[in-house]
Design a protein around this motif. Sequence first.
Motif, PDB file in Angstrom:
ATOM      1  N   VAL A 485       0.858  -1.193   0.000  1.00 44.86           N
ATOM      2  CA  VAL A 485       0.000   0.000   0.000  1.00 44.86           C
ATOM      3  C   VAL A 485       0.890   1.237   0.000  1.00 44.86           C
ATOM      4  N   PRO A 486       0.840   2.051  -1.057  1.00 45.04           N
ATOM      5  CA  PRO A 486       1.626   3.290  -1.031  1.00 45.04           C
ATOM      6  C   PRO A 486       1.006   4.320  -0.115  1.00 45.04           C
ATOM      7  N   LYS A 487       1.782   5.286   0.276  1.00 48.82           N
ATOM      8  CA  LYS A 487       1.286   6.361   1.133  1.00 48.82           C
ATOM      9  C   LYS A 487       0.264   7.195   0.379  1.00 48.82           C
ATOM     10  N   ASP A 488      -0.648   7.817   1.136  1.00 50.41           N
ATOM     11  CA  ASP A 488      -1.641   8.753   0.606  1.00 50.41           C
ATOM     12  C   ASP A 488      -2.602   8.095  -0.372  1.00 50.41           C
ATOM     13  N   LYS A 489      -2.742   6.764  -0.281  1.00 51.70           N
ATOM     14  CA  LYS A 489      -3.692   6.087  -1.154  1.00 51.70           C
ATOM     15  C   LYS A 489      -4.961   5.779  -0.383  1.00 51.70           C
ATOM     16  N   GLU A 490      -5.719   4.820  -0.847  1.00 50.05           N
ATOM     17  CA  GLU A 490      -7.102   4.706  -0.401  1.00 50.05           C
ATOM     18  C   GLU A 490      -7.267   3.896   0.875  1.00 50.05           C
ATOM     19  N   GLN A 491      -6.509   4.233   1.917  1.00 52.28           N
ATOM     20  CA  GLN A 491      -6.748   3.592   3.209  1.00 52.28           C
ATOM     21  C   GLN A 491      -7.502   4.522   4.159  1.00 52.28           C
ATOM     22  N   GLY A 492      -7.726   5.727   3.673  1.00 52.97           N
ATOM     23  CA  GLY A 492      -8.440   6.664   4.545  1.00 52.97           C
ATOM     24  C   GLY A 492      -7.465   7.553   5.287  1.00 52.97           C
ATOM     25  N   SER A 493      -7.821   8.780   5.489  1.00 49.96           N
ATOM     26  CA  SER A 493      -6.942   9.746   6.153  1.00 49.96           C
ATOM     27  C   SER A 493      -6.654   9.326   7.583  1.00 49.96           C
ATOM     28  N   GLY A 494      -5.373   9.310   7.924  1.00 46.41           N
ATOM     29  CA  GLY A 494      -4.971   8.982   9.289  1.00 46.41           C
ATOM     30  C   GLY A 494      -5.107   7.518   9.628  1.00 46.41           C
ATOM     31  N   SER A 495      -5.201   6.647   8.615  1.00 46.19           N
ATOM     32  CA  SER A 495      -5.377   5.221   8.892  1.00 46.19           C
ATOM     33  C   SER A 495      -4.158   4.631   9.557  1.00 46.19           C
ATOM     34  N   THR A 496      -4.379   3.898  10.657  1.00 49.63           N
ATOM     35  CA  THR A 496      -3.259   3.218  11.310  1.00 49.63           C
ATOM     36  C   THR A 496      -2.672   2.160  10.400  1.00 49.63           C
ATOM     37  N   TYR A 497      -3.543   1.495   9.624  1.00 51.68           N
ATOM     38  CA  TYR A 497      -3.062   0.476   8.684  1.00 51.68           C
ATOM     39  C   TYR A 497      -2.086   1.105   7.699  1.00 51.68           C
ATOM     40  N   GLU A 498      -2.452   2.284   7.211  1.00 54.16           N
ATOM     41  CA  GLU A 498      -1.581   2.965   6.251  1.00 54.16           C
ATOM     42  C   GLU A 498      -0.226   3.283   6.883  1.00 54.16           C
ATOM     43  N   ASP A 499      -0.260   3.764   8.118  1.00 58.55           N
ATOM     44  CA  ASP A 499       0.989   4.128   8.789  1.00 58.55           C
ATOM     45  C   ASP A 499       1.882   2.910   8.980  1.00 58.55           C
ATOM     46  N   LEU A 500       1.273   1.758   9.275  1.00 52.64           N
ATOM     47  CA  LEU A 500       2.070   0.578   9.603  1.00 52.64           C
ATOM     48  C   LEU A 500       2.672  -0.077   8.375  1.00 52.64           C
ATOM     49  N   TYR A 501       1.885  -0.199   7.294  1.00 47.16           N
ATOM     50  CA  TYR A 501       2.330  -1.020   6.167  1.00 47.16           C
ATOM     51  C   TYR A 501       2.366  -0.253   4.850  1.00 47.16           C
ATOM     52  N   SER A 502       2.563   1.039   4.922  1.00 44.40           N
ATOM     53  CA  SER A 502       2.686   1.829   3.713  1.00 44.40           C
ATOM     54  C   SER A 502       4.154   2.054   3.397  1.00 44.40           C
ATOM     55  N   CYS A 503       4.421   2.490   2.167  1.00 44.80           N
ATOM     56  CA  CYS A 503       5.787   2.838   1.781  1.00 44.80           C
ATOM     57  C   CYS A 503       5.706   3.992   0.807  1.00 44.80           C
ATOM     58  N   SER A 504       6.797   4.646   0.548  1.00 44.49           N
ATOM     59  CA  SER A 504       6.749   5.823  -0.300  1.00 44.49           C
ATOM     60  C   SER A 504       6.346   5.431  -1.711  1.00 44.49           C
ATOM     61  N   ASP A 505       5.593   6.333  -2.369  1.00 49.88           N
ATOM     62  CA  ASP A 505       5.158   6.081  -3.740  1.00 49.88           C
ATOM     63  C   ASP A 505       6.353   5.812  -4.649  1.00 49.88           C
ATOM     64  N   VAL A 506       7.390   6.626  -4.517  1.00 45.66           N
ATOM     65  CA  VAL A 506       8.537   6.510  -5.415  1.00 45.66           C
ATOM     66  C   VAL A 506       9.238   5.174  -5.224  1.00 45.66           C
ATOM     67  N   ALA A 507       9.493   4.795  -3.960  1.00 47.40           N
ATOM     68  CA  ALA A 507      10.191   3.530  -3.712  1.00 47.40           C
ATOM     69  C   ALA A 507       9.374   2.348  -4.233  1.00 47.40           C
ATOM     70  N   LEU A 508       8.069   2.367  -3.993  1.00 40.42           N
ATOM     71  CA  LEU A 508       7.217   1.272  -4.453  1.00 40.42           C
ATOM     72  C   LEU A 508       7.188   1.219  -5.973  1.00 40.42           C
ATOM     73  N   GLN A 509       7.041   2.371  -6.596  1.00 39.47           N
ATOM     74  CA  GLN A 509       7.023   2.420  -8.063  1.00 39.47           C
ATOM     75  C   GLN A 509       8.327   1.906  -8.658  1.00 39.47           C
ATOM     76  N   GLN A 510       9.448   2.350  -8.120  1.00 40.16           N
ATOM     77  CA  GLN A 510      10.737   1.957  -8.680  1.00 40.16           C
ATOM     78  C   GLN A 510      11.052   0.483  -8.403  1.00 40.16           C
ATOM     79  N   LEU A 511      10.590  -0.030  -7.264  1.00 38.33           N
ATOM     80  CA  LEU A 511      10.770  -1.463  -7.010  1.00 38.33           C
ATOM     81  C   LEU A 511       9.968  -2.293  -8.004  1.00 38.33           C
ATOM     82  N   ARG A 512       8.741  -1.879  -8.283  1.00 39.12           N
ATOM     83  CA  ARG A 512       7.934  -2.602  -9.262  1.00 39.12           C
ATOM     84  C   ARG A 512       8.582  -2.573 -10.633  1.00 39.12           C
ATOM     85  N   VAL A 513       9.062  -1.402 -11.032  1.00 37.89           N
ATOM     86  CA  VAL A 513       9.746  -1.274 -12.330  1.00 37.89           C
ATOM     87  C   VAL A 513      10.984  -2.163 -12.380  1.00 37.89           C
TER      88      VAL A 513
END
Length: 619
Positions: A485-513
């Motif tokens: 789950v990338p940061k600032d995506k659809e987990q809802g604002s202030g989601s604890t789930y997002e804080d725990l298992y999110s990663c930066s958009d850039v790092a996730l995108q570049q890892l996928r590439v």
Amino acid sequence: MSHLIIPAVPKAPASCLDLWRQKNDRLVHQARQLARDTSPSLRRQRLAQDILEKFRGLLHTLQGLPAAVPALPLELTVTCNFIILRASLAQGFPEDLTQDIQRSLERVLETQNQLGPKLEQGLKELWNSVLHSSSLLPELLPALHCLASLQAALWLSTDHLGDLALLLQTLNGSQTEASENLLLLLKSWSSPAEMSDAPLTLQNASALRDVVLTAFAYRQGFQELITGNLPSALSSLHEAASGLCPQPMLVQVYTALGTCLRKMGSPQKALLYLTAALKVGTTWAPPLLEASRLYRQLGDTSAELESLKLLAEALSATHNPEAPKLLIEVDLLLPQPDPASPLHCGTQSQAKYLLASRCLQAGRAEEAAEHYLDLLALLLDGSEPRVGPCMPELFLEAAAALIQAGRPQDALTVCEELLSRTSSLLPKMSWLQENVRKGTRKLPHCPLWVSATHLLQGQAWSQLKAPKEALSEFSQCLELLFQAVPKDKEQGSGSTYEDLYSCSDVALQQLRVAALISRGLEWVSSSQDTKALNDFLLSVQICPGNRDGSVYLLQTLKRLDRKNEATAFWREAQTHLLKEEAAWSVPLYLETYLSWLHPPNCETLLEEFQTSLLESHDL
């Protein structure tokens, strides 16, 4: 008759005041002798404590009598000696020392019948009353200035700079607002000369003033260096260097001068100060760390890495702390070292990490691999605190260094160790979102670490010419990455789930590439261009304008003789490809991995492809 002993003529009995003065002088001599003593620290500490208690007893005796002008110079001197020795042994100023100063000032006012209703005065008001007294006798001034210098040291150490400025203005007889510059006030403060028959002090007012002056110049210089006021920092640090700096502090001052001059664009002058700091010879870590920064700025990688090696060695050496000199020294007046300070060297493991990561960034993979393995061994035995990035990223950097050094089997071992430490968290992902409301907390970014580990394992298997294992690892990496789950995506604002298992958009995108291109290249090596095409196409969809994925996609379309699709893709993508690629902030292991994916002669390939398309269009 020659054998008869003639009794000595008895001396006149000394007054109590003379006896107390002799006791004070004797204790001062004992303390000075003890300061030169090299006996074991425990015995030395016990002897110093015994001298302190004797000073305390003498002070209680003097203060047990009514305050009297003839005894005040001795009483104030004993108070000063007691405070100096106690602060030295405590390596700081205990809070109740202010009571000793306050009691002494009250005793001075008692002799002048000025205390009366002023019992509730604070220290600032007491000093003002004492120093403005019209009946203050000259013979009290040397001891009173000594007490004032201790008050100045105490206020400086507790950051009461406003009170300190007022005290100095009163001592200097200057009350104008223009005289609030503490450095100037300290330099202009001149204490009265001591009488030849005055009782002995461990440190007189002049020596203590120099300590306070040096400490303030040191503090001010470092604060201005951190805030970027470099000319003022240079001036203050020069003042500190010319003062009563003990050797360890002189190393810090010379190093700070080097830092200041480097930032001001004078690297050769900076190097002179760093050399001077090394010659002082008490601690080498600060100048070595600053030297590494200087050489990096100059582009001298070899000298930079050599400085970092010496830094790691210097931090690994054990130093026996010097015994206190039973005096108030500059370091007693300074705050604790700030980890944010440019001179903070950290631990041996932090220096080793800096060395390993800089070797990796400089392309010295073999050296980097050895340093990373040494660092992991140091950290895993528990003898050093964790440093640098989080431990999983440290494992990933080590694996990347080993792969780049041509040691894929060792890289696999490091990756397996990391997976054994993090993969146990994966089964909990399915029900984590339900349990976060109950307070369950796990390490953030775990899926990213695990997927990155599989990515590096795939590259290691590829280097070992094991395509089946490599494809399996790349596929497992991608499966995990598309669950992340990338940061600032659809987990809802202030989601604890997002804080725990999110990663930066850039790092996730570049890892996928990186994973898609790596698997695509493995398909190409296995002569499965159609499967490779799908991976390369998905990589450029995820990151439009990515040169590596675009070049591999064009090459694959050309091999499959799908020129129309290649032409269409080129026309759509060339505006992105002709631009400079944006600089991303990604972890070092990923930055290293992405560098492996660059096609050789990328610019030439793009130009050749454009030329071939133009030629086919003309036909």
